[in-house]
Write a protein that holds these residues in place. Sequence first.
Motif, short mmCIF file in Angstrom:
data_model
loop_
_atom_site.label_atom_id
_atom_site.label_comp_id
_atom_site.label_asym_id
_atom_site.label_seq_id
_atom_site.Cartn_x
_atom_site.Cartn_y
_atom_site.Cartn_z
N UNK A 72 47.32 45.61 55.91
CA UNK A 72 47.40 46.71 56.85
C UNK A 72 46.31 47.76 56.68
N UNK A 73 46.03 48.17 55.43
CA UNK A 73 45.10 49.29 55.20
C UNK A 73 43.69 48.85 54.81
N UNK A 74 43.56 47.65 54.23
CA UNK A 74 42.23 47.20 53.81
C UNK A 74 41.68 46.14 54.74
N UNK A 75 42.58 45.44 55.45
CA UNK A 75 42.13 44.42 56.38
C UNK A 75 41.91 43.07 55.73
N UNK A 76 42.60 42.80 54.61
CA UNK A 76 42.45 41.52 53.93
C UNK A 76 43.10 40.41 54.75
N UNK A 77 42.48 39.22 54.72
CA UNK A 77 42.94 38.07 55.48
C UNK A 77 42.82 36.81 54.64
N UNK A 135 33.57 44.23 37.93
CA UNK A 135 33.23 43.69 39.24
C UNK A 135 32.45 42.38 39.11
N UNK A 136 31.42 42.39 38.23
CA UNK A 136 30.58 41.20 38.11
C UNK A 136 31.31 40.04 37.45
N UNK A 137 32.18 40.32 36.47
CA UNK A 137 32.92 39.24 35.81
C UNK A 137 33.95 38.61 36.75
N UNK A 138 34.56 39.45 37.56
CA UNK A 138 35.54 38.93 38.51
C UNK A 138 34.87 37.99 39.51
N UNK A 139 33.70 38.41 40.01
CA UNK A 139 32.92 37.54 40.89
C UNK A 139 33.33 37.60 42.34
N UNK A 140 34.61 37.56 42.65
CA UNK A 140 35.11 37.59 44.03
C UNK A 140 35.76 38.95 44.26
N UNK A 141 35.14 39.77 45.10
CA UNK A 141 35.62 41.12 45.30
C UNK A 141 36.98 41.16 46.00
N UNK A 142 37.35 40.06 46.67
CA UNK A 142 38.68 40.02 47.28
C UNK A 142 39.76 40.27 46.23
N UNK A 143 39.57 39.66 45.06
CA UNK A 143 40.55 39.83 43.99
C UNK A 143 40.66 41.28 43.58
N UNK A 144 39.52 41.99 43.50
CA UNK A 144 39.54 43.40 43.09
C UNK A 144 40.21 44.26 44.16
N UNK A 145 39.96 43.95 45.43
CA UNK A 145 40.62 44.70 46.50
C UNK A 145 42.14 44.54 46.42
#
Length: 735
Positions: A72-77, A135-145
């Motif tokens: 709803x607030x970030x727009x993740x899909x 951020x760089x270790x995670x690699x996929x920013x979707x996970x951080x969001x």
Amino acid sequence: MENGTLTRAERLWILSELHALWHEPNTKLTTSEVRKMHEYISGRISDGAALRDAFGLPRIATALQTIRLAAGEIGMRGHVLRAFILRSIDATPEEARSDFGEDVAATLSAFTRAEALLATESKAQESDDFRNLFVSSCGDMRAILLLIADCVVRMRLIKDNPNDAERRRVATQASRLYAPLAHKLGLYTLKSELEDISLKYLDPEIYYHIKEKLNETKKSRDAYIERFISPLRKKLDAEGLSYHIKGRTKSIHSICQKMRKQKCSFEGVYDLFAIRVIIDAPPADELAACWKVFSIVTYEYESNLKRLRDWLTVPKSNGYESLHITVRGPEDKWVEVQIRTTRMDEVAEHGLAAHWRYKGIKAAGGGVDDWLAGIRAALETGDEKSLSENLAAGLKGSDSVYVFSPKGDLYKLPAGATVLDFAYLIHTGVGNKCVGGRIDGRNVPIRQKLESGQRVEILTSAQQTPKADWLGIVVSARAKSKIRAAVNDLAATEGNLAREILERKLKNRKLGPWNEGAWNHLIKRLGYKETNEFYRDIVEERIDVMEVVEQYAAELTHDPHDAERAGFRKAEEFNFESIQARSLPTSEDVLVIDRNLKGIDFQMARCCTPVYGDDVFGFVTSGGGIKIHRSSCPNAAALRSRFPYRIVKAKWAGKGTGKYAITLRIVGNDDLGIVNNITSIITKEENIMLRSISIDSNDGLFSGILTVLVDDTARLAQLIKKLRTVRGVKAVSRS
């Protein structure tokens, strides 16, 4: 209770939520995928394994609320939402890969990497370096969001939880890690909520104090804003402008920060709110409309032009456009007025202006920040394709490596850095004694390259000494500078010790005082390219000292009148034809004297220290050797006048690959840090080494004498030019 099974009511609610969620367009699941996911999760719920977190909350229930918030607030899909649910029931990437595909498994792996990093010492998590590493270790920013959204949900749910220690840990993590990341991504609403709630959990006394004060003053504050706006509204209406005005009160966290920074009470914070005038105007008329409103505001209220901030004429580098003015309102209160158009306000409010850059969060530049900027823009434009590309791109080209010390401290090094680079970053003494390292419990050599997230321990030995070939192992400028300095110091120490040994033997043999020319000739004849190598072998007893002394004695007796070069006669009898040219490799520095004679033994005069490229001449000494002087040498005129028959024309040939010691004199203002700026410039030059430095200060001025080793006059001229650009330096000259 932690990891306990779920109640029947909880299971029914979860399954009901899952059923509703799978049929929403955001999840993008086919009918078969819905059935598979539903069966998968239903089975895990029945198993009852690790279903509650440290607060006793059902993990999957929290995950479902997080997905609602993120969508709803970030727009993740898409598949990231499925991966987040699988994370809540401890599914492995291997299980996810076989049942739900590679995309879900890859995102689940990103969650795993992020959680492993979060298990490190909390004190490291408040730094920009840790956030970049995260951020760089995670690699996929979707996970951080999703983790940001998850933190918000958990912070809301644990309000009355009795586990205070865990609540403080989560609040600290929210404040140090997730709030700054949310800020960088333009998620300002979530960022403010995280900051305020974390303050409430970590320092409830100051939080409720400010909240009560805001509640007490809200009525009077609203009334004041209305009194301030009322005359402006009349004038703006009279001009026929389309606009709206709103007052913006600072968040509790922002007020707390201002109180701490200014060391004042709540009453001492004068800018609790700002007035924002937002104008509806076409792009072509935006500037004129803003300045028109500016004239109306400043006509009505006295302005403080020192506080004028014009980001209309020249917008900030991040795209922010607005006009800020501070005016004296009713009751002699200073009020900040922000004037902008609807388009400008949309940009500033929703993050395209990269608001974080001018609000005090330092940007590292490039790498992480560029990546975050691309993600932020994709989120705001709703471009899912662009979002996917940016999120999946990662930081493969990152120019930094982040590693932990055994104590949990985080260090930043350039990409390609080795164990030896890390040793010198910790301390010069540690670097000089480094013999290897231990990475995550595994022994590695000093040349082992580092990777982000590793825990590195340095192994040392008292017998270790720096080596010149270490320069090929390290990549950081600091390490290179320290190695050069240590090698030079070691060479000087070994040289002094070796000379003491040799002089003692010479005294025993009664061979007279030290003869520099004879020693130089012998050292070359023994096959040494560098005097330092000869001295090192003497000290480390790799060669027989007595045998060397015997050869030195033979060198002296070969021609007692010419210790510097056998075969030379008196200077008066010097004849060019008596010297035969020897061909030397073209890669060496050679001095051509008059009739293209090469390979002649010579020495640089210490009075003027010539450098390759200087205009020079030769002077035949009374011992028959040749001293090379600069044409501008202070002694040149006297030598030419008194001994014209000893003057030999000279010029350089070949390439300037040698090292020449020269002395520079620098005069400047004795400002804080100026010496560090000077030495930093020198150490960054690849082919220039700083040998010594002496600084005197008097009456606000400093005078420095620096000895550096350079290849030629061209590099020397470049160095002098750079030193003259240092702020505070008044003059740089060569002595």
